[in-house]
Enzyme design. Structure first.
Site, PDB file in Angstrom:
ATOM      1  N   GLU A 104      37.036 -69.531  34.573  1.00 49.20           N
ATOM      2  CA  GLU A 104      35.860 -68.687  34.773  1.00 49.20           C
ATOM      3  C   GLU A 104      35.075 -68.533  33.475  1.00 49.20           C
ATOM      4  OE1 GLU A 104      36.784 -65.793  38.454  1.00 49.20           O
ATOM      5  OE2 GLU A 104      37.834 -65.213  36.631  1.00 49.20           O
ATOM      6  N   CYS A 117      30.274 -65.893  27.821  1.00 45.73           N
ATOM      7  CA  CYS A 117      31.683 -65.601  27.536  1.00 45.73           C
ATOM      8  C   CYS A 117      32.504 -66.780  28.044  1.00 45.73           C
ATOM      9  CB  CYS A 117      32.083 -64.303  28.232  1.00 45.73           C
ATOM     10  SG  CYS A 117      33.810 -63.846  27.983  1.00 45.73           S
ATOM     11  N   CYS A 124      47.034 -67.664  30.245  1.00 52.29           N
ATOM     12  CA  CYS A 124      47.253 -67.156  28.890  1.00 52.29           C
ATOM     13  C   CYS A 124      48.709 -66.718  28.741  1.00 52.29           C
ATOM     14  CB  CYS A 124      46.323 -65.968  28.634  1.00 52.29           C
ATOM     15  SG  CYS A 124      46.475 -65.264  26.978  1.00 52.29           S
ATOM     16  N   CYS A 128      49.488 -59.527  27.484  1.00 52.22           N
ATOM     17  CA  CYS A 128      49.044 -58.146  27.246  1.00 52.22           C
ATOM     18  C   CYS A 128      49.204 -57.349  28.548  1.00 52.22           C
ATOM     19  CB  CYS A 128      47.597 -58.124  26.774  1.00 52.22           C
ATOM     20  SG  CYS A 128      47.385 -58.957  25.183  1.00 52.22           S
ATOM     21  N   CYS A 131      45.941 -56.849  30.979  1.00 54.13           N
ATOM     22  CA  CYS A 131      44.916 -57.896  31.156  1.00 54.13           C
ATOM     23  C   CYS A 131      45.223 -58.805  32.335  1.00 54.13           C
ATOM     24  CB  CYS A 131      44.819 -58.719  29.872  1.00 54.13           C
ATOM     25  SG  CYS A 131      43.597 -60.035  29.960  1.00 54.13           S
ATOM     26  N   GLY A 171      42.362 -66.672  28.032  1.00 56.76           N
ATOM     27  CA  GLY A 171      43.048 -67.449  26.997  1.00 56.76           C
ATOM     28  C   GLY A 171      42.978 -66.813  25.628  1.00 56.76           C
ATOM     29  N   SER A 226      41.400 -57.878  18.834  1.00 53.04           N
ATOM     30  CA  SER A 226      41.778 -56.927  19.882  1.00 53.04           C
ATOM     31  C   SER A 226      42.901 -56.056  19.336  1.00 53.04           C
ATOM     32  CB  SER A 226      42.250 -57.674  21.131  1.00 53.04           C
ATOM     33  OG  SER A 226      41.174 -58.406  21.659  1.00 53.04           O
ATOM     34  N   CYS A 345      35.214 -57.563  31.405  1.00 54.83           N
ATOM     35  CA  CYS A 345      36.301 -57.894  30.488  1.00 54.83           C
ATOM     36  C   CYS A 345      37.650 -57.688  31.140  1.00 54.83           C
ATOM     37  CB  CYS A 345      36.280 -56.995  29.271  1.00 54.83           C
ATOM     38  SG  CYS A 345      34.817 -57.150  28.329  1.00 54.83           S
TER      39      CYS A 345
HETATM   40  N1  SAH Z   1      42.771 -63.370  23.875  1.00 57.88           N
HETATM   41  C1  SAH Z   1      41.616 -62.887  23.188  1.00 57.88           C
HETATM   42  C2  SAH Z   1      40.329 -63.027  23.959  1.00 57.88           C
HETATM   43  C3  SAH Z   1      40.326 -62.694  25.422  1.00 57.88           C
HETATM   44  S1  SAH Z   1      40.372 -61.010  25.934  1.00 57.88           S
HETATM   45  C4  SAH Z   1      41.826 -61.480  22.732  1.00 57.88           C
HETATM   46  O1  SAH Z   1      42.888 -60.924  22.991  1.00 57.88           O
HETATM   47  O2  SAH Z   1      40.989 -60.952  22.042  1.00 57.88           O
HETATM   48  C5  SAH Z   1      38.814 -60.310  25.526  1.00 57.88           C
HETATM   49  C6  SAH Z   1      38.881 -58.821  25.363  1.00 57.88           C
HETATM   50  O3  SAH Z   1      38.973 -58.140  26.637  1.00 57.88           O
HETATM   51  C7  SAH Z   1      40.072 -58.381  24.559  1.00 57.88           C
HETATM   52  O4  SAH Z   1      39.740 -57.377  23.643  1.00 57.88           O
HETATM   53  C8  SAH Z   1      40.976 -57.840  25.644  1.00 57.88           C
HETATM   54  O5  SAH Z   1      41.944 -56.993  25.120  1.00 57.88           O
HETATM   55  C9  SAH Z   1      39.978 -57.147  26.549  1.00 57.88           C
HETATM   56  N2  SAH Z   1      40.521 -56.819  27.862  1.00 57.88           N
HETATM   57  C10 SAH Z   1      41.592 -57.333  28.473  1.00 57.88           C
HETATM   58  N3  SAH Z   1      41.791 -56.759  29.685  1.00 57.88           N
HETATM   59  C11 SAH Z   1      40.820 -55.856  29.846  1.00 57.88           C
HETATM   60  C12 SAH Z   1      40.446 -54.963  30.887  1.00 57.88           C
HETATM   61  N4  SAH Z   1      41.137 -54.904  32.024  1.00 57.88           N
HETATM   62  N5  SAH Z   1      39.371 -54.183  30.713  1.00 57.88           N
HETATM   63  C13 SAH Z   1      38.633 -54.272  29.584  1.00 57.88           C
HETATM   64  N6  SAH Z   1      38.899 -55.107  28.575  1.00 57.88           N
HETATM   65  C14 SAH Z   1      39.991 -55.895  28.684  1.00 57.88           C
END
Ligand code: SAH
Length: 354
Positions: A104, A117, A124, A128, A131, A171, A226, A345
């Protein structure tokens, strides 16, 4: 480097997608195949400025070169499996890759331009806790041509020019470092898409050796980390990567990055109700990052049905924000887009295996 590999495999093997080459890589590829190096600039111009879709359109190249390109290379874009447009204008693409996978990509209209984006991996492995992307383990890294393909295909389908890129889709970009760096060099090239280095941001969960490597890159694109928690215990409970690279190491790497690049770092902080949004944690966060030239981007949590996390309400978010400001930390509260099409996000996930 892969252009040598491509040079040796010769004709008839896998067709080479030219969107994976930097300008220098393309020149080397031509040379390694008995062609003239200087044609690389013309080809790059056709690909990225004139947006040619075939080699036969490249009329200032010799017939010979066009025949060579036709027999060994392609300019394939990604397959568009789905294209959704949100009420706020945000667009989400489900792109099919040459194998069975799909990724996506999200295009957002901002007041400063069109921001894309991009995803960096299929799934991934960072795991986390909050996520959606991590629900699907990594199947593979995206190649440089698939990264560039997201930009070229989104531009074509949306009929617009992408002016900003954030590597914040599915990712972990620093778990696919070489391809992501090559991608940045390609889209930044003044003879190609010419997306400025300050218009490109890579977001990482904090892979320290790669933060240090990134500090040495000639293209000075932006860095976002992050963070999501100001101490190791809480952070490790949300982000397993913190067990490998604790906060002390991340902050040290950020300081080195800043000393080398003089570029301001963004810390992303997702506000999870009752988990990491206490005002005392804003104090702790201020102490942790004080002295770094950085700012905090507070992100409202977008719900993911598999998880129990809830979004912090606006009042509490404002308290957290105010406390950071009072403590002398620059901060912003991110506006959200694309919620109605699951393009916000953390909502990107593997939808189909085709
Ligand atoms: N792996 C990278 C980039 C992808 S995530 C990273 O960790 O930075 C992009 C951003 O979205 C990160 O800050 C992540 O923590 C945040 N994110 C993940 N899940 C989310 C959610 N459910 N709501 C809002 N932001 C989220």
């Amino acid at each position: 480097m892969s252009f040598w590999f491509h040079g040796i495999i010769g004709f008839g093997d896998k067709v080479i997608n030219l969107y994976g080459y930097t300008l220098e890589g393309l020149a080397e590829f031509l040379l390694a195949n008995g062609q003239k190096k200087f044609n690389a600039v013309q080809i790059f111009d056709w690909m990225y400025v004139k947006k040619a879709r075939s080699f036969s359109e490249m009329t200032n190249l010799s017939k010979d070169l066009r025949a060579f390109l036709n027999s060994t290379c392609c300019l394939d874009l990604l397959a568009v499996l789905q294209h959704q447009v949100s009420a706020d204008g945000t667009q989400k693409f489900l792109f099919g890759l040459p194998d069975k996978f799909a990724i996506e990509t999200v295009l957002m209209a901002q007041d400063y331009g069109m921001s894309l984006c991009v995803s960096s991996q299929v799934g991934c492995n960072m795991g986390c806790a909050f996520c959606a992307s991590g629900l699907q383990k990594k199947n593979r890294d995206l190649t440089a041509d698939e990264l560039v393909g997201q930009v070229m295909t989104a531009e074509q389908i949306a009929g617009t020019k992408v002016t900003h890129i954030v590597v914040m889709g599915t990712g972990e970009p620093f778990d696919n470092y070489d391809n992501v760096i090559r991608f940045i060099r390609i889209v930044n090239d003044a003879k190609g898409l010419a997306i400025g280095q300050r218009h490109i941001t890579v977001s990482t969960c904090g892979i320290v050796p790669k933060i240090l490597a990134y500090a040495e890159e000639p293209v000075r694109s932006n860095l976002a980390i992050s963070l999501h928690a100001p101490n190791d215990e809480l952070r490790a409970s949300l982000m397993p990567i913190n067990k490998r690279y604790p906060l002390k190491d991340i902050i040290e790497a950020c300081q080195i990055y800043f000393d080398k690049t003089s570029r301001r770092i963004t810390f992303e902080y997702l506000l999870l109700s009752g988990v990491n949004d206490a005002v005392a944690l804003a104090d702790e966060l201020s102490d942790l990052i004080r002295g770094l030239n950085a700012y905090v981007n507070l992100i409202p949590y977008n719900r993911v049905s598999e998880f129990a996390f809830e979004r912090t309400d606006m009042n509490r978010a404002m308290q957290f924000y105010d406390r950071l400001i009072k403590r002398g930390i620059n901060a912003t509260l991110r506006k959200e887009q694309g919620l109605d099409i699951d393009a916000a996000c953390g909502q990107l996930r593997l939808k189909s295996d085709r």
